[in-house]
Enzyme design. Sequence first.
Site, PDB file in Angstrom:
ATOM      1  N   HIS A  34      10.621 -36.565  43.321  1.00 50.75           N
ATOM      2  CA  HIS A  34       9.674 -36.241  42.267  1.00 50.75           C
ATOM      3  C   HIS A  34       8.609 -37.332  42.145  1.00 50.75           C
ATOM      4  CE1 HIS A  34      12.537 -33.254  40.024  1.00 50.75           C
ATOM      5  NE2 HIS A  34      12.295 -32.913  41.272  1.00 50.75           N
ATOM      6  N   GLU A  87       7.778 -39.463  39.784  1.00 52.73           N
ATOM      7  CA  GLU A  87       8.189 -40.764  39.277  1.00 52.73           C
ATOM      8  C   GLU A  87       8.828 -41.613  40.372  1.00 52.73           C
ATOM      9  OE1 GLU A  87       9.156 -37.709  35.955  1.00 52.73           O
ATOM     10  OE2 GLU A  87       8.878 -37.754  38.136  1.00 52.73           O
ATOM     11  N   CYS A 115      12.625 -35.501  34.370  1.00 49.84           N
ATOM     12  CA  CYS A 115      13.847 -34.693  34.333  1.00 49.84           C
ATOM     13  C   CYS A 115      15.056 -35.577  34.050  1.00 49.84           C
ATOM     14  CB  CYS A 115      14.028 -33.928  35.643  1.00 49.84           C
ATOM     15  SG  CYS A 115      14.303 -34.976  37.089  1.00 49.84           S
ATOM     16  N   ARG A 150      -7.809 -20.640  46.360  1.00 48.94           N
ATOM     17  CA  ARG A 150      -6.713 -20.176  47.215  1.00 48.94           C
ATOM     18  C   ARG A 150      -5.773 -21.316  47.595  1.00 48.94           C
ATOM     19  NH1 ARG A 150      -9.584 -16.218  51.750  1.00 48.94           N
ATOM     20  NH2 ARG A 150     -10.266 -14.557  50.307  1.00 48.94           N
ATOM     21  N   LEU A 156      -7.727 -13.521  54.576  1.00 49.81           N
ATOM     22  CA  LEU A 156      -6.989 -14.019  53.406  1.00 49.81           C
ATOM     23  C   LEU A 156      -6.377 -15.385  53.692  1.00 49.81           C
ATOM     24  CD1 LEU A 156      -5.242 -10.813  51.987  1.00 49.81           C
ATOM     25  CD2 LEU A 156      -7.518 -11.724  51.510  1.00 49.81           C
ATOM     26  N   ARG A 188     -10.082 -21.735  54.048  1.00 52.31           N
ATOM     27  CA  ARG A 188     -10.915 -22.419  55.039  1.00 52.31           C
ATOM     28  C   ARG A 188     -11.712 -23.521  54.327  1.00 52.31           C
ATOM     29  NH1 ARG A 188     -10.948 -17.098  55.797  1.00 52.31           N
ATOM     30  NH2 ARG A 188     -12.990 -16.665  54.857  1.00 52.31           N
ATOM     31  N   GLU A 190      -7.364 -10.459  44.142  1.00 51.80           N
ATOM     32  CA  GLU A 190      -8.755 -10.389  44.597  1.00 51.80           C
ATOM     33  C   GLU A 190      -9.292  -8.965  44.707  1.00 51.80           C
ATOM     34  OE1 GLU A 190     -10.121 -12.721  47.780  1.00 51.80           O
ATOM     35  OE2 GLU A 190      -9.518 -14.623  46.896  1.00 51.80           O
ATOM     36  N   VAL A 230      -7.154  -1.946  41.945  1.00 49.68           N
ATOM     37  CA  VAL A 230      -6.149  -2.972  41.682  1.00 49.68           C
ATOM     38  C   VAL A 230      -6.493  -3.752  40.427  1.00 49.68           C
ATOM     39  CG1 VAL A 230      -5.145  -5.119  42.567  1.00 49.68           C
ATOM     40  CG2 VAL A 230      -5.427  -3.157  44.085  1.00 49.68           C
ATOM     41  N   GLY A 245      -8.216  -2.712  37.893  1.00 45.48           N
ATOM     42  CA  GLY A 245      -7.990  -1.830  36.762  1.00 45.48           C
ATOM     43  C   GLY A 245      -6.525  -1.679  36.420  1.00 45.48           C
TER      44      GLY A 245
END
Length: 385
Positions: free
Chosen positions: A54, A56, A82, A191, A211, A214, A310, A315, A317
């Site tokens: 982690h 820390e 934690c 992305r 998808l 870059r 995207e 989709v 809607g």
Amino acid sequence: MTDNKRHEKYMRLALAEAEKGLGRTSPNPPVGAVIVRKDTVIGCGYHKKAGTAHAEVNALADARKKKQDTRGASMYVTLEPCNHSGRTPPCTEAILAAGISEVFIGTRDPNGQVTGGGAEFLAGRGVQVHLDVCRQLCRTLITPFAKHSRSGLPWVVMKAGMSLDGKITMVNGKGGPITGPETSLYVHRLRNRLDGILVGAGTAIIDDPSLTTRLADEEARDPLRIVLDSSLRLPPNCRMLSQQSASSTWIFCSPTADATREARLLQAGAQVIRVAERTANGMVEAAGGLDLEQVLHYLGSAGIASVLVEGGAQVHGSFLAAGLVDEVTLVLAPYFIGEAGTPLVHGYSRHLQANPPKLCRTHSEQLGADTLVHGYFTDPDSLFP
């Protein structure tokens, strides 16, 4: 410099560390830590990947590597350390062993089962604990983790580029860019920070997108590619299945989708997942829509904590009508297209008019000639106890 300004300065350095892990730590949150002694930073670290050390522990290791004494030093960490053992030992034990005398925490852990445990453990053993330094920034950073840890569902970001009159294509049924190069860079950076990117079959077939992420000037990783394709229309030779990429492509389809098409897509390297079709009043909806909640539950159970939606219009809607969008990023190009273009949202107008969703914490900024509008349907603060 006042004490508050100094504490904010070091917490912002910890936030910059945490951002290095965005998109790479799920289902864990991105966390950053900075160790300060006599107003000098002596160690920095961030969580790099689930199952590894982690933030820390990495900051303490950085200080040791630099031969710095951590006894009596202060630690700034974006999330409550934690106090339980998982794939790694408790960070609270490492903090005590290093002799850290003061810990500044950005936000408590949003998981109700562990909230306060780390802070109380440290305070009970003589460490000075200060809470809520740059709290809103620290909370916003880990909203996907907060939602996923509390509900099992990924954080959903809706993204679209459109004209001033709300059209996402120049001509209905044809793809192509609407916005400028500055927006393209912004989207690829987005992305790079999220776990998955989702499109409908229509967008995947019309645009044949890669998808991928870059970015020329920084380390990039491709998100998981997710396609909603109820009847498995996606061709096996599409770009996302024929390119070189370390990430996978998952295709969600209906229970009745053709088995031969599934076999071809599997052979091309896709993973095909069958989910129920969306229903209304007990009947399957027209147009073969999939049960989006079932899709999100599947993704969440696989450790996907954030999804970038995207499009396309159907989709967008369906996600809006189902109330499944948490965050919105819209980019407006400075021109009008007219009725020939595709609207941002197709269908669901009756539902959206009856229950119009409203954004909170909105802001705007310029991306070259384009204008970014950003806001939330789910206030990040609501995910924290």
